[in-house]
Motif scaffolding. Sequence first.
Motif, PDB file in Angstrom:
ATOM      1  N   MET A   3      72.377-108.933  20.036  1.00 45.20           N
ATOM      2  CA  MET A   3      71.178-108.550  20.776  1.00 45.20           C
ATOM      3  C   MET A   3      70.709-109.809  21.514  1.00 45.20           C
ATOM      4  SD  MET A   3      67.604-107.405  19.189  1.00 45.20           S
ATOM      5  CE  MET A   3      66.164-107.268  20.219  1.00 45.20           C
ATOM      6  N   GLU A  44      69.636-103.927  21.965  1.00 45.23           N
ATOM      7  CA  GLU A  44      69.172-103.531  20.634  1.00 45.23           C
ATOM      8  C   GLU A  44      69.675-102.135  20.247  1.00 45.23           C
ATOM      9  OE1 GLU A  44      67.564-103.380  23.314  1.00 45.23           O
ATOM     10  OE2 GLU A  44      66.363-101.589  23.407  1.00 45.23           O
ATOM     11  N   LYS A  95      75.003-109.454  14.953  1.00 45.26           N
ATOM     12  CA  LYS A  95      74.673-108.169  14.323  1.00 45.26           C
ATOM     13  C   LYS A  95      74.235-108.319  12.863  1.00 45.26           C
ATOM     14  CE  LYS A  95      76.582-103.548  13.983  1.00 45.26           C
ATOM     15  NZ  LYS A  95      77.729-102.688  14.249  1.00 45.26           N
ATOM     16  N   PHE A 144      70.812-109.651  12.589  1.00 41.57           N
ATOM     17  CA  PHE A 144      69.887-108.621  13.067  1.00 41.57           C
ATOM     18  C   PHE A 144      69.627-107.595  11.959  1.00 41.57           C
ATOM     19  CE2 PHE A 144      69.283-104.438  15.023  1.00 41.57           C
ATOM     20  CZ  PHE A 144      68.181-104.679  15.818  1.00 41.57           C
ATOM     21  N   GLU A 177      61.174-104.233  12.898  1.00 42.30           N
ATOM     22  CA  GLU A 177      62.112-103.145  13.174  1.00 42.30           C
ATOM     23  C   GLU A 177      61.408-102.038  13.975  1.00 42.30           C
ATOM     24  OE1 GLU A 177      63.620-101.031   9.810  1.00 42.30           O
ATOM     25  OE2 GLU A 177      64.985 -99.856  11.049  1.00 42.30           O
ATOM     26  N   ILE A 225      61.017-102.832  17.640  1.00 39.14           N
ATOM     27  CA  ILE A 225      62.270-102.741  18.392  1.00 39.14           C
ATOM     28  C   ILE A 225      62.704-101.277  18.545  1.00 39.14           C
ATOM     29  CG2 ILE A 225      64.724-103.326  18.312  1.00 39.14           C
ATOM     30  CD1 ILE A 225      64.028-106.035  17.440  1.00 39.14           C
ATOM     31  N   ALA A 229      63.516 -99.170  21.904  1.00 38.77           N
ATOM     32  CA  ALA A 229      64.844 -98.562  22.067  1.00 38.77           C
ATOM     33  C   ALA A 229      64.702 -97.077  22.401  1.00 38.77           C
ATOM     34  CB  ALA A 229      65.660 -98.742  20.789  1.00 38.77           C
TER      35      ALA A 229
END
Length: 453
Positions: free
Chosen positions: A366, A396, A422, A425, A436, A439, A443
């Motif tokens: 990301m 993301e 990854k 992340f 989270e 994000i 997304a």
Amino acid sequence: MIRCMLHPDHKLRHLWDFIIIMLTVAAAIEIPFRVVFNYPLEGYLRVLAYSYFIFFSIDIFLNFRTAVSVEGRLITDPKYIAKRYLSKWFIFDLLSAIPFELLSEQFGGGMEAAGMARMARFLHPGIFRILSLAKLVRMMHLFKFMSNWQRHEVLNPSILRLLFSLFWLAIIAHWISLGWLALETGNPEKSEIDNYIWALYWCITTLTTIGYGDISPSFDSRPQMIYTMFVQISGAGMYGYMIGNLASILANIDTARAQFRERMEKVSTFMRNHDVPADLQSRVRNYYNYLWDSRRGSDESDVLNDLPQNLKVDVALFLNRDIIQKVPIFKEANEHLIRQIVMALKPIIYLPGDYIFRQGDMGEEMYFISRGAVEVVSADEKVVYATLSEGSFFGEIALLLSSERTAGIRAKDYCDLYYLDKSTFENIIQHYPDFEAGIRKMAEQRRNELNEN
Ligand code: CMP
């Protein structure tokens, strides 16, 4: 101040040391001059002579009252400090504090007037004058200062070394020239300065082994001949040492730039040998030029790997402070999360038109934009869904869904990006649900927009 002891790294102690070093250098230049030309102590020269006496005496006192650092430990025990000082520098400092030049006036003339002619002859002013050269020993302190300045990185270490070597060369040439004048009367019709420059000219031609021979020792003077031989032999060694040193110092002044240039030349040669197309070669060169301009070509992981964990985190926090401030989701994150993120962020640079990835690739990272802008493009590269600039993130969706990239990303300008791999992340979103959620929300929004297109 520790138990009435001065800290060796206290600002005032440094200032004092600087004044002392300036006076020492003044003495190293002026006293040999006076010993040879024997001019009277008048005006500012008298002030200087009193200053040597006052400042060098106070310095002795302060040296007894300054803590010392031994193998990184600060020692404040007065007994230990006194013992150490007495066995090392005290005797030299004491000799240099005695005002021989003032005594030479007082004693010589004074005793003669008091009828102590024999005593006056024994304590001839000339002896005092010569003894005043004891102040030159103080110049040894300069090496301590030099290493202190190196430790505190006052200047680029190579430039500091270069200046230090040139300074010593100048001082030694000054002493040698005056030594020559002490053995040679010079031209009495000319001024002292003219005579000095003449001697300096002799000294430089001899030290640099040029030796025109237009000034040479008189045949009748053994001391002059012996002195000249001594200067010739030591001059050859000194000159060789200086030239050798100079080359290495100059090469080291900008090691980072030299290393970078070497790296670039290696890559250029490789590309030429493998017939890499000219436009690709030029893109690679552009990449390197931008790498130099934006981050001086350095790879921070090289530096960070050498450090212990706590320093590593602090340096990483400092280096990545820009990106932390620019990205809104970082601003809201707590300190632990930020620490974890800065340790994992890796910098990467892209040139205008470069693809960071294409639609359909598997997502492994990301990205966060520190400088520049990128375009979110379709698989056929014809539709630009959005343009993302400084402080935005992308990539993301594929990580959250473990899926293919939903769009391609193309650099619009020169781009400084940071990426998270990854596994870091996934680790982070497991532990920080707020992060989270932020994000995921973004997304979701982006996927909806993509579906609308
Ligand atoms: P990912 O699918 O991993 O790779 C492509 C990225 O483009 C995607 O994640 C998002 O981060 C980003 N992206 C997709 N659609 C948009 C959009 N409409 N606006 C901004 N960014 C987008």
